[in-house]
Design a protein around this motif. Structure first.
Motif, PDB file in Angstrom:
ATOM      1  N   HIS A  25       0.852  -1.188   0.000  1.00 16.25           N
ATOM      2  CA  HIS A  25       0.000   0.000   0.000  1.00 16.25           C
ATOM      3  C   HIS A  25       0.886   1.234   0.000  1.00 16.25           C
ATOM      4  N   THR A 218      -5.078   4.649   4.141  1.00 12.76           N
ATOM      5  CA  THR A 218      -5.827   5.076   2.958  1.00 12.76           C
ATOM      6  C   THR A 218      -5.478   6.502   2.571  1.00 12.76           C
ATOM      7  N   ASN A 285     -12.112   4.165  -5.588  1.00  6.03           N
ATOM      8  CA  ASN A 285     -11.123   3.431  -6.358  1.00  6.03           C
ATOM      9  C   ASN A 285     -10.767   2.106  -5.688  1.00  6.03           C
ATOM     10  N   LYS A 286     -10.611   2.130  -4.376  1.00  7.20           N
ATOM     11  CA  LYS A 286     -10.253   0.921  -3.639  1.00  7.20           C
ATOM     12  C   LYS A 286     -11.401  -0.089  -3.634  1.00  7.20           C
ATOM     13  N   ASN A 314     -13.813   0.385   3.482  1.00  7.00           N
ATOM     14  CA  ASN A 314     -12.873   1.098   2.618  1.00  7.00           C
ATOM     15  C   ASN A 314     -11.894   0.155   1.931  1.00  7.00           C
ATOM     16  N   TYR A 315     -11.904  -1.131   2.316  1.00  7.69           N
ATOM     17  CA  TYR A 315     -10.977  -2.126   1.776  1.00  7.69           C
ATOM     18  C   TYR A 315      -9.543  -1.592   1.828  1.00  7.69           C
ATOM     19  N   TRP A 316      -9.159  -1.123   3.018  1.00  7.54           N
ATOM     20  CA  TRP A 316      -7.804  -0.601   3.190  1.00  7.54           C
ATOM     21  C   TRP A 316      -6.767  -1.618   2.702  1.00  7.54           C
ATOM     22  N   ASN A 318      -6.739  -5.529   1.175  1.00  9.72           N
ATOM     23  CA  ASN A 318      -7.536  -6.671   0.731  1.00  9.72           C
ATOM     24  C   ASN A 318      -7.002  -7.952   1.350  1.00  9.72           C
ATOM     25  N   SER A 378      -2.943  -3.272  -2.327  1.00 10.70           N
ATOM     26  CA  SER A 378      -4.222  -2.576  -2.197  1.00 10.70           C
ATOM     27  C   SER A 378      -4.114  -1.080  -2.447  1.00 10.70           C
ATOM     28  N   SER A 379      -3.029  -0.641  -3.073  1.00 13.89           N
ATOM     29  CA  SER A 379      -2.848   0.791  -3.321  1.00 13.89           C
ATOM     30  C   SER A 379      -3.926   1.333  -4.240  1.00 13.89           C
ATOM     31  N   VAL A 380      -4.256   2.611  -4.063  1.00 17.86           N
ATOM     32  CA  VAL A 380      -5.128   3.314  -4.993  1.00 17.86           C
ATOM     33  C   VAL A 380      -4.481   3.291  -6.375  1.00 17.86           C
TER      34      VAL A 380
END
Length: 383
Positions: A25, A218, A285-286, A314-316, A318, A378-380
């Motif tokens: 992330h 996030t 986006n996430k 927010n699916y910080w 996954n 899980s990065s944007v």
């Protein structure tokens, strides 16, 4: 390499095509971060007093729906202060979960309190309301309006559930149980900025909630944290304690309590304000990424963790759940060797030497999850 491992690596790489090494992330700075930081520098207010600190606190209150927000230097400091202003005393007990980052248990220890760990739910990965009630009913009793642990004899002063990886736990049920037992509820919402449960933002179900803005969250401002609450007196106390408990005066230095150097600097707040402006875009986006992961992993027979019906996560980070520890370790090895960063769950708190003697309820689900959980990139995905 198993075929589903190979296809998983290929799929993750296809989602991040410009990355030679895909981190778990990484932050994205695509807004007004440089402008706001430069403005803070120009103002010369770069420490714990400044317009951006005030702006950030207002933005956090507006986002979460809390009446008050207090900016802190990091999420651990926020949790430490929240527990202190909630009235927890040295030698008292705080119920939390073993499946959490060590900062949760460390903050409990800073006060000299003793952690007690209860299990998590499989569908949320956060504290189980059922297990909390079972523990209190089996091991605790109400005396003169306060809850005491019949095993240790200590007062149970607070409960700290954590919204693991951004998935909201069943926090309304936990809040009801804490009210029944007269236990202060302090939410560790460090990972769940932008997550909602039954239409309410995480962090606002108890007396206080805390957030983190560490570099891997996030949104980030390098460090940073925040306390939110609807209680004006608690907010004032938190703000006072985090600024060395200095009695306001134009030039005199008087302090009326043991204070802490825990206020967020204006430079960090400037970046935090710019990042908060991007939060809706980042979370959208996430969540889109989580949908792509969900569809893919269901097709190759690997379990992908999703939000519950009442939650909007927010699916910080996954989450995959492998068949067993052997498969988990094999997946961790091949992905990291292939330039795709993955990691397991944190070591459960009761296995760490500092908390080895902590009372717990067996932690059946936590142990099962620890053996199988893998976090994947899980990065944007915004250039």
């Amino acid at each position: 390499m198993p075929a589903n491992f190979e296809s998983a690596i290929a799929h993750i790489k296809s989602l991040y095509p410009d990355e030679e090494f895909i981190p778990l992330h990484e932050p994205k700075f695509i807004g007004r971060e440089k402008e706001y930081v430069a403005d803070a520098i120009e103002s010369t207010f770069v420490s714990s007093v400044g317009a951006y600190v005030n702006k950030f606190e207002g933005m956090m209150a507006d986002l979460t729906g809390a009446k008050f927000a207090v900016a802190t230097v990091n999420g651990t400091a926020a949790l430490h202060m929240a527990l202190l202003v909630a009235g927890v005393k040295q030698g008292e007990e705080i119920i939390s979960q073993a499946l959490t980052f060590v900062a949760t248990a460390n903050a409990i220890s800073y006060i000299g309190a003793i952690p007690v760990f209860v299990d998590v739910d499989m569908d949320t990965l956060g504290m189980s309301a059922e297990k909390l009630q079972d523990f209190l009913s089996s091991h605790c009793e109400l005396r003169n309006g306060f809850t005491y642990n019949k095993v240790s004899g200590r007062r149970v002063a607070a409960c700290v559930p954590m919204h693991s990886f951004g998935f909201p736990c069943k926090i309304d049920e936990i809040a009801a149980i804490c009210a029944e037992w007269n236990i202060a509820l302090v939410e560790d919402a460090a990972e769940s900025l932008g997550s909602y449960y039954k239409g309410k933002h995480t962090g606002v179900f108890g007396q206080l909630g805390t957030f983190s803005f560490n570099g891997n969250k996030t949104i980030t401002c390098g460090g940073g944290g925040a306390i939110v609450t609807d209680d004006e007196d608690l907010a004032k106390l938190a703000r006072h304690l985090t600024t060395q408990a200095k009695v306001p005066h134009a030039w005199e230095f008087n302090h009326d309590m043991i204070g802490y150097n825990y206020r967020m600097p204006n430079l960090n707040a400037a970046m935090a304000c710019a990042q908060l402006e991007q939060l809706p875009r980042f979370v959208e986006n996430k969540r889109e990424l989580a949908g792509l992961y969900r569809d893919f992993f269901s097709s190759v027979g690997i379990a992908f963790q999703t939000e519950t019906a009442d939650a909007q996560a927010n699916y910080w980070l996954n989450v995959l759940l492998m068949q067993d520890r052997g498969e988990r370790d094999a997946f961790l090895e091949v992905t990291n060797k292939s330039g795709v960063m993955t990691r397991p769950a944190w070591t459960l708190m009761h296995k760490l030497p500092m908390f080895r003697d902590a009372q717990h309820d067996g932690l059946q689900n936590s142990l099962w999850i620890e053996d199988r959980l893998v976090n994947i990139p899980s990065s944007v995905r915004i250039a």
